[in-house]
Design an enzyme around this catalytic site. Structure first.
Site, PDB file in Angstrom:
ATOM      1  N   SER A  97      96.066  -9.766  42.015  1.00 39.69           N
ATOM      2  CA  SER A  97      97.289  -9.002  42.271  1.00 39.69           C
ATOM      3  C   SER A  97      97.153  -8.287  43.607  1.00 39.69           C
ATOM      4  CB  SER A  97      97.566  -8.034  41.120  1.00 39.69           C
ATOM      5  OG  SER A  97      98.810  -7.394  41.294  1.00 39.69           O
ATOM      6  N   THR A  98      97.251  -6.959  43.633  1.00 43.28           N
ATOM      7  CA  THR A  98      97.227  -6.211  44.888  1.00 43.28           C
ATOM      8  C   THR A  98      95.952  -6.501  45.675  1.00 43.28           C
ATOM      9  OG1 THR A  98      98.407  -4.458  43.729  1.00 43.28           O
ATOM     10  CG2 THR A  98      97.504  -3.932  45.898  1.00 43.28           C
TER      11      THR A  98
ATOM     12  N   ASP B 190      96.478  -7.391  33.602  1.00 43.12           N
ATOM     13  CA  ASP B 190      96.853  -8.791  33.462  1.00 43.12           C
ATOM     14  C   ASP B 190      95.629  -9.681  33.655  1.00 43.12           C
ATOM     15  OD1 ASP B 190      98.361 -11.094  33.171  1.00 43.12           O
ATOM     16  OD2 ASP B 190      98.996 -11.132  35.281  1.00 43.12           O
TER      17      ASP B 190
ATOM     18  N   HIS C 267     100.148 -12.287  41.938  1.00 38.36           N
ATOM     19  CA  HIS C 267     101.385 -11.513  41.799  1.00 38.36           C
ATOM     20  C   HIS C 267     102.009 -11.354  43.185  1.00 38.36           C
ATOM     21  CE1 HIS C 267      99.450  -9.429  38.061  1.00 38.36           C
ATOM     22  NE2 HIS C 267      99.830 -10.668  37.809  1.00 38.36           N
TER      23      HIS C 267
ATOM     24  N   MET D 217      95.886  -4.209  40.405  1.00 43.93           N
ATOM     25  CA  MET D 217      96.168  -3.104  39.490  1.00 43.93           C
ATOM     26  C   MET D 217      96.579  -3.636  38.131  1.00 43.93           C
ATOM     27  SD  MET D 217      96.386   0.110  38.877  1.00 43.93           S
ATOM     28  CE  MET D 217      96.408   1.010  40.435  1.00 43.93           C
TER      29      MET D 217
END
Length: 347
Positions: A168-169, A290, A194, A287
Protein backbone atom coordinates in the site's frame (compact mmCIF):
# COMPACT_ATOMS: atom_id res chain seq x y z
CA UNK A 1 -3.29 30.59 15.39
CA UNK A 2 -3.16 26.85 14.75
CA UNK A 3 -4.59 24.50 17.37
CA UNK A 4 -1.97 22.31 19.06
CA UNK A 5 -1.97 18.62 18.15
CA UNK A 6 -3.62 19.05 14.77
CA UNK A 7 -1.96 17.90 11.53
CA UNK A 8 -0.99 21.09 9.70
CA UNK A 9 -1.62 20.89 5.95
CA UNK A 10 -0.50 23.22 3.15
CA UNK A 11 -2.49 22.87 -0.12
CA UNK A 12 -0.53 23.68 -3.30
CA UNK A 13 -2.52 23.96 -6.54
CA UNK A 14 -2.77 26.57 -9.28
CA UNK A 15 -6.57 26.23 -9.39
CA UNK A 16 -8.43 28.34 -6.82
CA UNK A 17 -11.40 25.99 -7.18
CA UNK A 18 -9.32 22.92 -6.34
CA UNK A 19 -7.69 24.70 -3.42
CA UNK A 20 -11.15 25.44 -2.04
CA UNK A 21 -12.41 21.90 -2.67
CA UNK A 22 -9.45 20.37 -0.84
CA UNK A 23 -9.72 22.85 2.02
CA UNK A 24 -13.46 22.22 2.37
CA UNK A 25 -12.91 18.45 2.23
CA UNK A 26 -10.69 18.71 5.31
CA UNK A 27 -12.64 21.37 7.19
CA UNK A 28 -14.69 18.90 9.26
CA UNK A 29 -11.75 16.74 10.34
CA UNK A 30 -11.14 17.33 14.03
CA UNK A 31 -7.45 16.41 13.86
CA UNK A 32 -6.51 18.20 10.61
CA UNK A 33 -6.13 21.90 9.84
CA UNK A 34 -5.37 23.55 6.50
CA UNK A 35 -2.96 26.25 7.61
CA UNK A 36 -2.53 27.78 4.17
CA UNK A 37 -2.75 27.42 0.41
CA UNK A 38 -0.39 28.32 -2.45
CA UNK A 39 -0.96 28.69 -6.22
CA UNK A 40 2.57 27.67 -7.24
CA UNK A 41 5.85 26.32 -5.83
CA UNK A 42 7.40 29.76 -5.32
CA UNK A 43 4.60 30.91 -3.04
CA UNK A 44 4.63 27.45 -1.44
CA UNK A 45 8.34 27.74 -0.64
CA UNK A 46 7.75 30.88 1.43
CA UNK A 47 4.67 29.44 3.14
CA UNK A 48 6.49 26.25 4.08
CA UNK A 49 9.05 28.35 5.94
CA UNK A 50 6.48 30.63 7.61
CA UNK A 51 3.72 28.10 8.39
CA UNK A 52 5.77 24.96 9.15
CA UNK A 53 3.21 22.45 7.78
CA UNK A 54 3.31 18.75 8.62
CA UNK A 55 1.97 17.53 5.26
CA UNK A 56 1.66 19.03 1.77
CA UNK A 57 -0.84 18.27 -0.97
CA UNK A 58 0.79 19.02 -4.32
CA UNK A 59 -0.52 19.52 -7.82
CA UNK A 60 2.01 18.39 -10.44
CA UNK A 61 0.92 20.64 -13.30
CA UNK A 62 1.56 24.24 -12.27
CA UNK A 63 2.99 27.43 -13.80
CA UNK A 64 6.56 28.66 -13.20
CA UNK A 65 7.73 25.25 -11.89
CA UNK A 66 6.17 21.82 -12.28
CA UNK A 67 5.31 19.81 -9.21
CA UNK A 68 7.88 17.06 -9.73
CA UNK A 69 10.78 19.52 -10.03
CA UNK A 70 9.57 21.26 -6.88
CA UNK A 71 9.19 17.94 -5.09
CA UNK A 72 12.75 16.87 -5.91
CA UNK A 73 14.12 20.13 -4.52
CA UNK A 74 11.89 19.87 -1.46
CA UNK A 75 12.97 16.32 -0.66
CA UNK A 76 16.62 17.32 -0.98
CA UNK A 77 16.57 20.51 1.09
CA UNK A 78 13.48 20.36 3.33
CA UNK A 79 11.88 16.87 3.31
CA UNK A 80 8.17 16.78 4.12
CA UNK A 81 5.42 14.20 3.59
CA UNK A 82 3.71 14.98 0.27
CA UNK A 83 0.47 13.70 -1.23
CA UNK A 84 0.28 14.31 -4.98
CA UNK A 85 -3.08 15.41 -6.39
CA UNK A 86 -3.09 14.56 -10.10
CA UNK A 87 -5.55 15.01 -12.95
CA UNK A 88 -6.85 11.92 -14.72
CA UNK A 89 -4.99 12.08 -18.04
CA UNK A 90 -2.48 9.43 -19.09
CA UNK A 91 0.42 11.90 -19.17
CA UNK A 92 -0.51 13.18 -15.72
CA UNK A 93 -0.68 9.68 -14.28
CA UNK A 94 2.82 8.97 -15.59
CA UNK A 95 4.07 12.18 -14.00
CA UNK A 96 2.35 11.26 -10.73
CA UNK A 97 4.32 8.02 -10.66
CA UNK A 98 7.51 9.98 -11.24
CA UNK A 99 6.53 12.02 -8.19
CA UNK A 100 6.20 8.85 -6.11
CA UNK A 101 9.67 7.85 -7.31
CA UNK A 102 10.91 11.29 -6.25
CA UNK A 103 9.65 10.80 -2.70
CA UNK A 104 5.92 11.56 -2.55
CA UNK A 105 4.07 9.39 -0.04
CA UNK A 106 0.85 8.81 -2.00
CA UNK A 107 -1.23 9.95 -4.96
CA UNK A 108 -4.87 10.92 -5.36
CA UNK A 109 -6.96 11.71 -8.43
CA UNK A 110 -7.94 15.36 -8.70
CA UNK A 111 -11.69 15.89 -8.25
CA UNK A 112 -13.47 16.16 -11.59
CA UNK A 113 -17.08 16.51 -10.48
CA UNK A 114 -19.47 16.32 -7.52
CA UNK A 115 -19.18 12.53 -7.22
CA UNK A 116 -15.38 12.56 -7.20
CA UNK A 117 -15.41 15.33 -4.58
CA UNK A 118 -17.40 13.05 -2.30
CA UNK A 119 -14.92 10.21 -2.85
CA UNK A 120 -12.06 12.59 -2.16
CA UNK A 121 -13.51 13.51 1.24
CA UNK A 122 -13.47 9.83 2.19
CA UNK A 123 -9.83 9.24 1.24
CA UNK A 124 -7.91 12.50 1.58
CA UNK A 125 -8.02 12.77 5.37
CA UNK A 126 -6.96 9.13 5.77
CA UNK A 127 -4.01 9.60 3.43
CA UNK A 128 -2.94 12.76 5.26
CA UNK A 129 -2.95 10.90 8.58
CA UNK A 130 -0.86 8.13 7.04
CA UNK A 131 1.54 10.60 5.41
CA UNK A 132 2.10 12.32 8.75
CA UNK A 133 3.60 9.16 10.26
CA UNK A 134 5.34 7.84 7.13
CA UNK A 135 9.08 7.37 7.03
CA UNK A 136 10.43 9.65 4.29
CA UNK A 137 12.52 7.86 1.70
CA UNK A 138 15.46 10.09 0.83
CA UNK A 139 16.16 10.28 -2.90
CA UNK A 140 19.31 12.41 -3.05
CA UNK A 141 21.79 9.57 -3.46
CA UNK A 142 22.70 9.88 -7.13
CA UNK A 143 24.89 6.78 -7.21
CA UNK A 144 22.05 4.67 -5.82
CA UNK A 145 19.62 5.96 -8.46
CA UNK A 146 22.07 5.36 -11.29
CA UNK A 147 23.05 1.79 -10.30
CA UNK A 148 20.07 -0.46 -11.03
CA UNK A 149 20.03 -3.86 -9.41
CA UNK A 150 21.25 -6.64 -11.68
CA UNK A 151 19.08 -9.72 -11.15
CA UNK A 152 20.92 -12.77 -9.84
CA UNK A 153 20.82 -15.68 -12.26
CA UNK A 154 18.79 -18.76 -11.29
CA UNK A 155 18.91 -21.81 -13.51
CA UNK A 156 15.32 -22.93 -13.10
CA UNK A 157 12.17 -22.80 -11.00
CA UNK A 158 9.36 -25.33 -10.59
CA UNK A 159 6.66 -24.75 -13.18
CA UNK A 160 4.05 -24.62 -10.40
CA UNK A 161 5.81 -21.82 -8.46
CA UNK A 162 3.98 -18.50 -7.94
CA UNK A 163 5.05 -15.29 -6.22
CA UNK A 164 2.41 -12.99 -4.69
CA UNK A 165 3.12 -9.44 -3.51
CA UNK A 166 0.90 -6.98 -1.64
CA UNK A 167 1.61 -3.35 -0.74
CA UNK A 168 0.00 0.00 0.00
CA UNK A 169 1.51 3.37 1.02
CA UNK A 170 5.08 3.54 -0.28
CA UNK A 171 4.54 0.36 -2.24
CA UNK A 172 5.04 1.63 -5.78
CA UNK A 173 8.76 2.11 -5.22
CA UNK A 174 9.08 -0.93 -2.93
CA UNK A 175 7.55 -3.16 -5.61
CA UNK A 176 9.85 -1.64 -8.22
CA UNK A 177 12.89 -2.50 -6.10
CA UNK A 178 11.70 -6.09 -5.63
CA UNK A 179 10.85 -6.71 -9.28
CA UNK A 180 14.14 -5.15 -10.39
CA UNK A 181 15.86 -8.12 -8.75
CA UNK A 182 13.90 -10.76 -10.70
CA UNK A 183 15.46 -12.52 -13.73
CA UNK A 184 13.60 -13.25 -16.97
CA UNK A 185 12.83 -16.83 -15.94
CA UNK A 186 11.36 -16.02 -12.51
CA UNK A 187 8.05 -17.59 -11.49
CA UNK A 188 4.90 -15.76 -12.47
CA UNK A 189 4.12 -12.84 -10.13
CA UNK A 190 0.73 -11.47 -9.04
CA UNK A 191 0.63 -8.04 -7.41
CA UNK A 192 -1.89 -5.94 -5.53
CA UNK A 193 -0.88 -2.33 -4.91
CA UNK A 194 -3.43 0.04 -3.40
CA UNK A 195 -3.58 2.74 -6.08
CA UNK A 196 -6.35 4.79 -7.72
CA UNK A 197 -7.86 3.13 -10.77
CA UNK A 198 -6.56 5.68 -13.25
CA UNK A 199 -2.95 5.10 -12.19
CA UNK A 200 -2.68 1.29 -12.15
CA UNK A 201 -1.99 0.86 -15.88
CA UNK A 202 0.66 3.57 -15.90
CA UNK A 203 2.20 1.93 -12.81
CA UNK A 204 2.42 -1.44 -14.57
CA UNK A 205 3.78 0.14 -17.75
CA UNK A 206 6.44 2.01 -15.82
CA UNK A 207 7.55 -1.19 -14.09
CA UNK A 208 7.68 -2.90 -17.47
CA UNK A 209 10.03 -0.18 -18.73
CA UNK A 210 12.28 -0.35 -15.67
CA UNK A 211 12.52 -4.10 -14.98
CA UNK A 212 14.01 -7.12 -16.74
CA UNK A 213 10.77 -9.10 -16.46
CA UNK A 214 7.55 -8.24 -18.28
CA UNK A 215 4.95 -6.34 -16.27
CA UNK A 216 1.42 -5.39 -17.30
CA UNK A 217 -1.95 -4.51 -15.83
CA UNK A 218 -3.99 -7.69 -15.54
CA UNK A 219 -7.08 -8.41 -17.63
CA UNK A 220 -9.72 -11.09 -17.12
CA UNK A 221 -8.39 -14.53 -18.03
CA UNK A 222 -4.74 -13.51 -18.45
CA UNK A 223 -2.40 -16.49 -18.24
CA UNK A 224 0.33 -16.23 -15.62
CA UNK A 225 3.67 -17.24 -17.11
CA UNK A 226 7.31 -17.32 -15.98
CA UNK A 227 8.92 -13.92 -16.30
CA UNK A 228 5.57 -12.11 -16.18
CA UNK A 229 4.12 -9.96 -13.40
CA UNK A 230 0.42 -9.06 -13.45
CA UNK A 231 -0.72 -5.98 -11.52
CA UNK A 232 -4.31 -5.84 -10.27
CA UNK A 233 -6.26 -3.08 -12.05
CA UNK A 234 -7.38 -0.23 -9.82
CA UNK A 235 -10.88 -0.64 -8.31
CA UNK A 236 -11.06 -4.37 -9.14
CA UNK A 237 -10.13 -7.44 -7.12
CA UNK A 238 -7.72 -9.94 -8.66
CA UNK A 239 -7.73 -13.68 -7.89
CA UNK A 240 -5.46 -16.51 -8.97
CA UNK A 241 -7.15 -19.51 -10.60
CA UNK A 242 -5.92 -22.70 -12.30
CA UNK A 243 -7.18 -24.81 -15.16
CA UNK A 244 -5.69 -27.46 -17.47
CA UNK A 245 -3.59 -24.77 -19.18
CA UNK A 246 -2.05 -23.49 -15.94
CA UNK A 247 -2.50 -20.41 -13.80
CA UNK A 248 -4.69 -17.52 -14.89
CA UNK A 249 -6.20 -14.52 -13.17
CA UNK A 250 -9.80 -13.55 -12.54
CA UNK A 251 -10.72 -9.87 -12.37
CA UNK A 252 -13.95 -9.02 -10.61
CA UNK A 253 -15.92 -6.31 -8.87
CA UNK A 254 -17.16 -6.80 -5.33
CA UNK A 255 -17.30 -5.14 -1.94
CA UNK A 256 -14.31 -3.44 -0.39
CA UNK A 257 -12.18 -5.75 1.74
CA UNK A 258 -10.21 -4.04 4.53
CA UNK A 259 -11.53 -0.82 2.96
CA UNK A 260 -9.72 -1.68 -0.29
CA UNK A 261 -10.41 -2.77 -3.84
CA UNK A 262 -8.19 -4.36 -5.03
CA UNK A 263 -7.44 -6.05 -1.72
CA UNK A 264 -4.31 -8.00 -0.86
CA UNK A 265 -6.42 -10.36 1.26
CA UNK A 266 -8.55 -11.35 -1.74
CA UNK A 267 -5.47 -12.14 -3.81
CA UNK A 268 -3.61 -13.99 -1.04
CA UNK A 269 -6.64 -16.15 -0.14
CA UNK A 270 -6.99 -17.17 -3.79
CA UNK A 271 -3.27 -17.95 -4.03
CA UNK A 272 -3.53 -20.13 -0.91
CA UNK A 273 -6.47 -22.01 -2.44
CA UNK A 274 -4.99 -22.33 -5.93
CA UNK A 275 -1.22 -22.70 -5.48
CA UNK A 276 -0.95 -23.90 -1.87
CA UNK A 277 2.63 -24.83 -0.91
CA UNK A 278 3.89 -23.82 -4.38
CA UNK A 279 3.44 -20.14 -3.52
CA UNK A 280 5.71 -17.57 -1.92
CA UNK A 281 4.39 -14.21 -0.73
CA UNK A 282 5.71 -10.86 0.45
CA UNK A 283 3.78 -8.18 2.28
CA UNK A 284 5.38 -4.77 1.88
CA UNK A 285 5.00 -1.25 3.24
CA UNK A 286 1.50 0.09 3.87
CA UNK A 287 -1.05 1.28 6.41
CA UNK A 288 -3.72 -1.02 7.81
CA UNK A 289 -4.12 -4.77 8.00
CA UNK A 290 -4.99 -5.77 4.43
CA UNK A 291 -3.24 -9.02 3.53
CA UNK A 292 -2.93 -10.40 7.07
CA UNK A 293 -5.72 -12.98 6.86
CA UNK A 294 -4.73 -13.99 3.36
CA UNK A 295 -1.12 -14.47 4.39
CA UNK A 296 -2.24 -16.58 7.35
CA UNK A 297 -4.20 -18.76 4.93
CA UNK A 298 -1.11 -19.10 2.74
CA UNK A 299 1.10 -20.10 5.65
CA UNK A 300 -1.42 -22.72 6.81
CA UNK A 301 -1.23 -24.51 3.45
CA UNK A 302 2.57 -24.50 3.41
CA UNK A 303 3.40 -21.38 1.40
CA UNK A 304 6.47 -19.36 2.39
CA UNK A 305 5.79 -15.86 3.71
CA UNK A 306 7.98 -12.75 4.00
CA UNK A 307 7.38 -9.31 5.52
CA UNK A 308 9.33 -6.12 4.91
CA UNK A 309 11.09 -4.90 8.05
CA UNK A 310 10.21 -1.68 9.86
CA UNK A 311 13.38 0.22 9.00
CA UNK A 312 12.90 -0.04 5.23
CA UNK A 313 9.11 0.57 5.25
CA UNK A 314 7.54 3.94 4.52
CA UNK A 315 4.67 2.79 6.77
CA UNK A 316 5.12 -0.28 8.96
CA UNK A 317 1.42 -1.13 9.19
CA UNK A 318 0.53 -4.12 7.05
CA UNK A 319 3.85 -5.94 7.69
CA UNK A 320 3.59 -5.29 11.45
CA UNK A 321 0.07 -6.72 11.62
CA UNK A 322 1.07 -9.76 9.58
CA UNK A 323 4.03 -10.38 11.90
CA UNK A 324 1.86 -10.00 15.01
CA UNK A 325 -0.65 -12.50 13.64
CA UNK A 326 2.01 -15.19 13.21
CA UNK A 327 1.59 -15.24 9.42
CA UNK A 328 5.22 -14.40 8.60
CA UNK A 329 8.14 -16.80 8.26
CA UNK A 330 10.86 -14.22 7.60
CA UNK A 331 11.25 -10.47 8.26
CA UNK A 332 13.68 -8.85 5.84
CA UNK A 333 14.88 -5.41 4.71
CA UNK A 334 13.60 -4.41 1.29
CA UNK A 335 16.91 -5.00 -0.59
CA UNK A 336 16.92 -8.66 0.54
CA UNK A 337 13.34 -9.53 -0.41
CA UNK A 338 13.76 -10.23 -4.13
CA UNK A 339 16.50 -12.78 -3.55
CA UNK A 340 14.57 -14.40 -0.70
CA UNK A 341 11.39 -14.74 -2.80
CA UNK A 342 13.38 -16.38 -5.60
CA UNK A 343 15.29 -18.70 -3.27
CA UNK A 344 12.11 -19.82 -1.49
CA UNK A 345 10.37 -20.37 -4.84
CA UNK A 346 12.93 -23.03 -5.80
CA UNK A 347 12.01 -25.29 -2.86
Amino acid sequence: MSEPGKIRVLVIDDSAIVRKVLTDALSHEADIEVVGTAPDPFVARDKILSLNPDVLTLDIEMPRMDGVSFLKRLMHYHPLPVIVISSLGLASSRTALEALEAGAIDVLAKPGGPQSVGELRLSLASKIRTARIARLQRTNNASERQSPLVPRSFRQFPSSAVIAIGASTGGTEAIHKVLAGFPENCPGVVIVQHIPAIFSRSFANRLNDLCTIRVREAEEGDKLEPGLALVAPGNFHMLLRRNLCGYRVEIKDGPLVCFQRPAVDVLFHSVAETAGPNATAAILTGMGSDGVQGMLAMKKVGARTIAQDETSCAVFGMPREAIRSGAVDRILPLPAIADALLTESRR
